[in-house]
Design a protein around this motif. Structure first.
Motif, short mmCIF file in Angstrom:
data_model
loop_
_atom_site.label_atom_id
_atom_site.label_comp_id
_atom_site.label_asym_id
_atom_site.label_seq_id
_atom_site.Cartn_x
_atom_site.Cartn_y
_atom_site.Cartn_z
N ALA A 10 0.84 -1.20 0.00
CA ALA A 10 0.00 0.00 0.00
C ALA A 10 0.88 1.25 0.00
CB ALA A 10 -0.91 -0.01 1.23
N TYR A 11 1.90 1.19 0.85
CA TYR A 11 2.78 2.36 0.97
C TYR A 11 3.53 2.61 -0.33
CZ TYR A 11 6.22 5.59 2.74
OH TYR A 11 6.99 6.68 2.92
N LEU A 12 3.96 1.51 -0.94
CA LEU A 12 4.71 1.61 -2.20
C LEU A 12 3.85 2.27 -3.27
CD1 LEU A 12 7.59 0.48 -2.42
CD2 LEU A 12 6.65 -1.32 -3.88
N GLU A 13 2.60 1.80 -3.35
CA GLU A 13 1.68 2.34 -4.34
C GLU A 13 1.40 3.82 -4.07
OE1 GLU A 13 -1.92 0.06 -4.71
OE2 GLU A 13 -2.77 1.51 -6.14
N LEU A 14 1.18 4.10 -2.76
CA LEU A 14 0.86 5.46 -2.35
C LEU A 14 2.00 6.41 -2.70
CD1 LEU A 14 -0.98 7.43 -0.87
CD2 LEU A 14 0.06 6.69 1.27
N SER A 15 3.24 5.95 -2.40
CA SER A 15 4.35 6.86 -2.68
C SER A 15 4.54 7.04 -4.18
CB SER A 15 5.64 6.36 -2.01
OG SER A 15 5.96 5.09 -2.48
N GLY A 16 4.16 6.01 -4.94
CA GLY A 16 4.20 6.15 -6.41
C GLY A 16 3.23 7.22 -6.88
N GLU A 20 3.93 10.88 -8.60
CA GLU A 20 3.31 11.34 -9.86
C GLU A 20 2.65 12.70 -9.67
OE1 GLU A 20 1.06 8.43 -12.44
OE2 GLU A 20 1.39 7.19 -10.65
N ILE A 21 1.94 12.78 -8.52
CA ILE A 21 1.22 14.02 -8.27
C ILE A 21 2.20 15.16 -8.03
CG2 ILE A 21 -0.27 15.19 -6.59
CD1 ILE A 21 -1.77 12.52 -6.33
N GLU A 22 3.27 14.84 -7.30
CA GLU A 22 4.25 15.88 -6.96
C GLU A 22 4.93 16.42 -8.21
OE1 GLU A 22 7.37 14.50 -4.46
OE2 GLU A 22 7.80 16.49 -3.67
N THR A 23 5.25 15.50 -9.10
CA THR A 23 5.94 15.94 -10.32
C THR A 23 4.94 16.32 -11.41
OG1 THR A 23 6.05 13.66 -11.05
CG2 THR A 23 7.95 14.49 -9.85
N GLU A 24 3.65 16.27 -11.07
CA GLU A 24 2.56 16.65 -11.98
C GLU A 24 2.61 15.87 -13.27
OE1 GLU A 24 2.25 20.84 -12.35
OE2 GLU A 24 2.59 21.19 -10.21
N SER A 25 3.11 14.63 -13.13
CA SER A 25 3.15 13.80 -14.33
C SER A 25 1.86 13.02 -14.50
CB SER A 25 4.35 12.85 -14.25
OG SER A 25 4.23 12.03 -13.12
N VAL A 26 0.93 13.25 -13.58
CA VAL A 26 -0.35 12.55 -13.68
C VAL A 26 -1.26 13.37 -14.61
CG1 VAL A 26 -1.33 13.68 -11.65
CG2 VAL A 26 -2.18 11.45 -12.34
N SER A 27 -2.01 12.68 -15.44
CA SER A 27 -2.88 13.41 -16.37
C SER A 27 -4.20 13.72 -15.68
CB SER A 27 -3.11 12.59 -17.64
OG SER A 27 -4.25 11.79 -17.49
N ALA A 32 -8.48 12.45 -10.62
CA ALA A 32 -9.50 12.19 -9.59
C ALA A 32 -9.42 10.75 -9.12
CB ALA A 32 -10.89 12.49 -10.14
N LYS A 33 -9.26 9.85 -10.08
CA LYS A 33 -9.18 8.42 -9.75
C LYS A 33 -7.96 8.14 -8.87
CE LYS A 33 -9.03 4.46 -12.41
NZ LYS A 33 -8.77 3.99 -13.78
N LYS A 34 -6.85 8.79 -9.26
CA LYS A 34 -5.60 8.57 -8.52
C LYS A 34 -5.74 9.12 -7.11
CE LYS A 34 -2.54 6.98 -11.64
NZ LYS A 34 -1.57 5.90 -11.48
N VAL A 35 -6.32 10.32 -6.98
CA VAL A 35 -6.46 10.94 -5.67
C VAL A 35 -7.36 10.10 -4.79
CG1 VAL A 35 -7.25 12.97 -4.40
CG2 VAL A 35 -5.94 13.24 -6.49
#
Lengths: 68, 463
Positions: A10-16, A20-27, A32-35
């Protein structure tokens, strides 16, 4: 939340996701799904941590005051 | 009394007359002379009433014990005091079969005959005899038993004193006199020891004084040897007494047996002066029966103290070990608690950090995207406005260009258009002399004929 989810995974996925969010590489399409997923993972990790902490405190209390 | 005379021999005289003559001769020869002589005492009697010693002095042939000289002797008065002193100093009773050095005077009494008056007795001679005998015995022990009696410096090394002593002395055999105070002391010390040690004591009673009892003593020793009992030690106990009482312990056979004995022999012989030969041959010699008992107690106590020491050491070491492990465990306990708490704290912190990230960043992302979008919209507005302005500008430009380029405008500036046969001529090659030209100006058309034609560079209008 899926069964057999461990804190580690869970932690691994969360930090991933956080990365993504930190580097704004998420589309924005999946943001919303990721958050939502991240919030679920955070809740899971915190629950797991609190449960562990409670148990550990109980054990530590026994260690510090061993039955004579 | 008047003696009757005998006519048979007028020369006969009375015995007393003869003995008187003898007395005169002897007195004349010996007078008040005194002599130191060495002799054996025999037929001794002592009359305490009147304090008289009666005895005979003899000298024997050394090899055959045949008497070679004999004479009567007596002592009284001052001599008796000397004899008492002698007995006290040497421990040797004045009695039959002792060899002495005495000072005598020759006396002839008409009534008692020839005899020697004892005047003094030499103490040192008798002591010397004992010592001589002792030395002789020791020399004989060494000479005849090299297998188990040796002398190293001043120390005797015997089989017995090389035996190892049991760590604890408990089963003991005692050779002693049943009634002696020394034996009682010994038993008392053993039985009432403050440590509460218990002993198995087997008594082998024997007479332990006078050399004549050596055989009996030896028999007891053999009994101990043959007893099949596993004795830790054999004790020879004898209380105080005069020096001759201890002669038994200088006996050759007895000393030899002790030296050879397979059980450690400990002596407690209460003598004041130098050690007996038995003491020298034994494993350990003590000065009194009580000291012999104390030796065992001290010996056993040493073993007990060793045990107590080991026990204490083990206890201390055990406690130390337990404490050591306790400390280690406590330390590990602390480390575990501390590390676990730190770990949990760390996890909390990282989750909070992640959740903060996840909480705030999406808003930022959305806000950024929104900003991008509005920028884009703004750009589009601005660009389209500019586009149109530009286009309008272009169009205006083209309008003015077109206006500037319009033929009427050019004609107004003084230019004219040449036409041949109704067609505008831009190349003068087709124009020759005589060609009919139509010249169109801004407000008139002129028909003319070409008179001449000259080629020019046209520099005049090179703007």
């Amino acid at each position: 939340m899926e069964k057999n989810l461990t804190y580690e995974s869970a932690y691994l996925e969360l930090s991933g996701i956080a990365h993504e969010i930190e580097t704004e590489s998420v589309s924005v399409d999946v943001l919303a799904k990721k958050v939502k997923r991240a919030s679920d993972l955070i809740e899971f990790c915190q629950l797991k941590l609190r449960a562990t902490e409670t148990e550990v405190n109980k054990i530590i209390k026994q260690m510090e005051n061993p039955p004579v | 009394m008047e003696a009757p005379s005998y006519p048979v021999n007028p020369a006969a005289i009375r015995l007393s007359a003869l003995t008187k003559q003898i007395q005169q001769v002897i007195d004349g020869v010996f007078g008040l002379q005194t002599f130191w002589i060495i002799a054996d005492i025999t037929n001794h009697t002592y009359k305490s009433q009147g304090n008289y010693h009666y005895f005979e002095l003899v000298e024997k042939e050394q090899s055959s014990s045949k008497i070679v000289a004999r004479i009567a002797g007596r002592a009284w008065g001052n001599a008796c005091v000397h004899i008492s002193n002698f007995e006290r100093t040497t421990g040797q009773q004045f009695k039959n079969d002792i060899n002495v050095l005495i000072q005598v005077a020759v006396q002839y009494s008409t009534a008692f005959g020839l005899q020697l008056n004892l005047l003094d007795i030499d103490t040192n001679f008798t002591l010397g005899l004992f010592e001589q005998q002792r030395k002789y015995t020791i020399a004989r022990l060494l000479a005849e038993n090299p297998g188990f009696i040796q002398l190293s410096g001043t120390q005797f090394i015997t089989r017995n004193n090389q035996l190892p002593l049991s760590r604890v002395i408990q089963r003991i055999a005692v050779i002693s006199s049943a009634t002696s105070a020394g034996y009682q002391d010994f038993r008392h010390t053993l039985d009432h020891n403050s440590f509460g040690y218990r002993f198995e004591v087997d008594d082998y009673f024997s007479m332990v004084q006078g050399e004549s009892n050596a055989k009996q003593f030896l028999a007891r020793l053999i009994e101990v040897f043959e007893s099949d009992r596993k004795y830790d030690a054999l004790f020879i106990i004898r209380g105080g007494g005069s020096q001759t009482d201890f002669l038994i312990f200088d006996n050759y056979e007895l000393s030899r047996a002790i030296a050879k004995f397979p059980i450690p022999v400990i002596t407690g012989i209460g003598h004041q002066k130098n050690e007996t030969i038995a003491d020298l041959m034994a494993h350990t010699a003590t000065k009194t029966p009580t000291k012999a008992a104390e030796l065992i107690l001290a010996h056993n106590r040493a073993f007990e103290e060793l045990l107590i020491g080991i026990q204490k050491m083990m206890l201390i070491k055990t406690f130390q070990l337990i404490n050591h492990y306790k400390d280690r465990l406590a330390h590990l306990n602390q480390v575990t608690i501390h590390t676990t708490r730190n770990l949990l704290h760390e996890h909390h912190r990282s989750i909070l950090q992640l959740s903060g990230l996840v909480l705030t960043n999406p808003r930022i992302i959305i806000s950024n995207k929104r900003k991008d979008l509005s920028n884009l919209t703004g750009n589009i507005h601005a660009y389209s406005r500019m586009y149109f302005t530009n286009k309008r500008g272009y169009i205006g430009h083209f309008k003015s260009v077109v206006r500037l380029m319009s033929p009427q405008n050019i004609l107004n500036k003084g230019f004219a258009i040449l036409k041949v046969n109704g067609k505008i001529v831009s190349d003068t090659a087709t124009i020759e002399t005589g060609t009919l030209l139509t010249i169109a100006t801004a407000n008139a058309e002129i028909k003319t004929i070409v008179e001449s034609k000259n080629e020019i560079d046209g520099k005049e209008f090179n703007v």
